[in-house]
Design an enzyme around this catalytic site. Sequence first.
Site, PDB file in Angstrom:
ATOM      1  N   HIS A   9      -5.405  -0.954   5.193  1.00 46.58           N
ATOM      2  CA  HIS A   9      -4.961   0.446   5.214  1.00 46.58           C
ATOM      3  C   HIS A   9      -5.965   1.221   6.079  1.00 46.58           C
ATOM      4  CE1 HIS A   9      -3.098   3.912   2.683  1.00 46.58           C
ATOM      5  NE2 HIS A   9      -3.784   4.465   3.657  1.00 46.58           N
ATOM      6  N   THR A  55       0.855  -1.181   0.000  1.00 45.33           N
ATOM      7  CA  THR A  55       0.000   0.000   0.000  1.00 45.33           C
ATOM      8  C   THR A  55       0.891   1.231   0.000  1.00 45.33           C
ATOM      9  OG1 THR A  55      -1.996   0.995   0.952  1.00 45.33           O
ATOM     10  CG2 THR A  55      -0.337   0.251   2.525  1.00 45.33           C
ATOM     11  N   CYS A  88      -2.576   7.398   8.338  1.00 42.36           N
ATOM     12  CA  CYS A  88      -3.143   6.052   8.255  1.00 42.36           C
ATOM     13  C   CYS A  88      -2.107   5.023   8.720  1.00 42.36           C
ATOM     14  CB  CYS A  88      -3.540   5.709   6.822  1.00 42.36           C
ATOM     15  SG  CYS A  88      -4.778   6.810   6.117  1.00 42.36           S
TER      16      CYS A  88
END
Lengths: 166, 213
Positions: free
Chosen positions: A49, A26, A32
């Site tokens: 995520h 990712t 995040c």
Amino acid sequence: MVSLMEVVKVGIADMNVVKAPQSIRTTGLGSCVGVVLYDETSGIAGLSHVMLPDSALNKDGAKLNKAKFADTAIADLRDCLIRSGAIPSLLKAKIAGGAQMFQFASQSDVMRIGPRNVEAVKKELQRFNIKLAGEDVGGNNGRTIEFDTETSLLHIRTVSKGEAVL
Amino acid sequence: MGIEQRITNLHLDVLKEIGNIGAGHAATSLSTLLNRKVDMKVPNVHIVSFDEMMEMAGGAENVVVSVFLRIEGDAPGSMFFLLSLDQATRFLHQMTGDPTLSLEESPYAEMAVSAMQELGNILSGSYLSSLANFTNLNLYPSVPALSIDMVGAIVGYGLIELSQTSDYAIVIDTALNEEGSVKENSVKGHFFLLPDPPSFETIFNSLGVPING
């Protein structure tokens, strides 16, 4: 035929599960947190995520996207892995992200979202008794992460600090 | 029902006009500051998923110079001014007259960071004050913050408020271009205005086009 190593991408507030020899990645994690759960023996790994710490933040009856919140994402990811054949007691975790990208004088709760995400993720890992095998969290820089199911290593790339491996 | 489903073409036009007026003033400021002609593209209003939002800015991993501020007051939201690294460096040279300044590699010179912050400050300030005049709303900018990092990490921050009510963002996007600049494919100056979900109602009401239902 030579098979190319396949890398499965996970978008923001999303999740996916892979099996060796696939990798999973990712990009652009800021506040995040990228959570990888994996079972080394079966070569199964999943990545979520996570954007927000708690599904109680889901307002106005919005449709619940489980991958978005720490408290729903980890339970859901764990279930998906078990359905794919991972052994619950063998699951380990590696996490990265939770940065504070911008510094402001007035620190509202929302602006502290990175550290809160990390806390929430760790709490969930404890709840399911999943061992945290590595972490690269906090700071004020973005991260791109890729988990290699063959080696169980998490590769972390940043703009200014180069690459790290967990 | 999410705001993205209740919005009509008329509302989209209103948001475009907001981008037009706000970024128009910012472009004028930039033009004055650099003593150059600055082109502005017709603003676009997109209703996009978070991943699509990252794609609009060149992909989550694309490294950009960004100035971010929170809008406080009657219609809270987030505002970004994003520049590619080479474009930011060109602006720096023109602003300061110092050709050694660069934002292409860290550690960054203090002067470069400070000048960039000031550029962002002036541009987002003129965007926001014209928006406040136009809508007759009280809008206050937070102190702008500068970050040079991946788009995903930067823009993700501005999506936190939105993400609590939706998986979509309504973004008012205006591209600025220094006249005569060459590279067509790279992301140039972009303003992204991301009103928090409740702010749409406030903005539309203030302009006399309320949302029904």
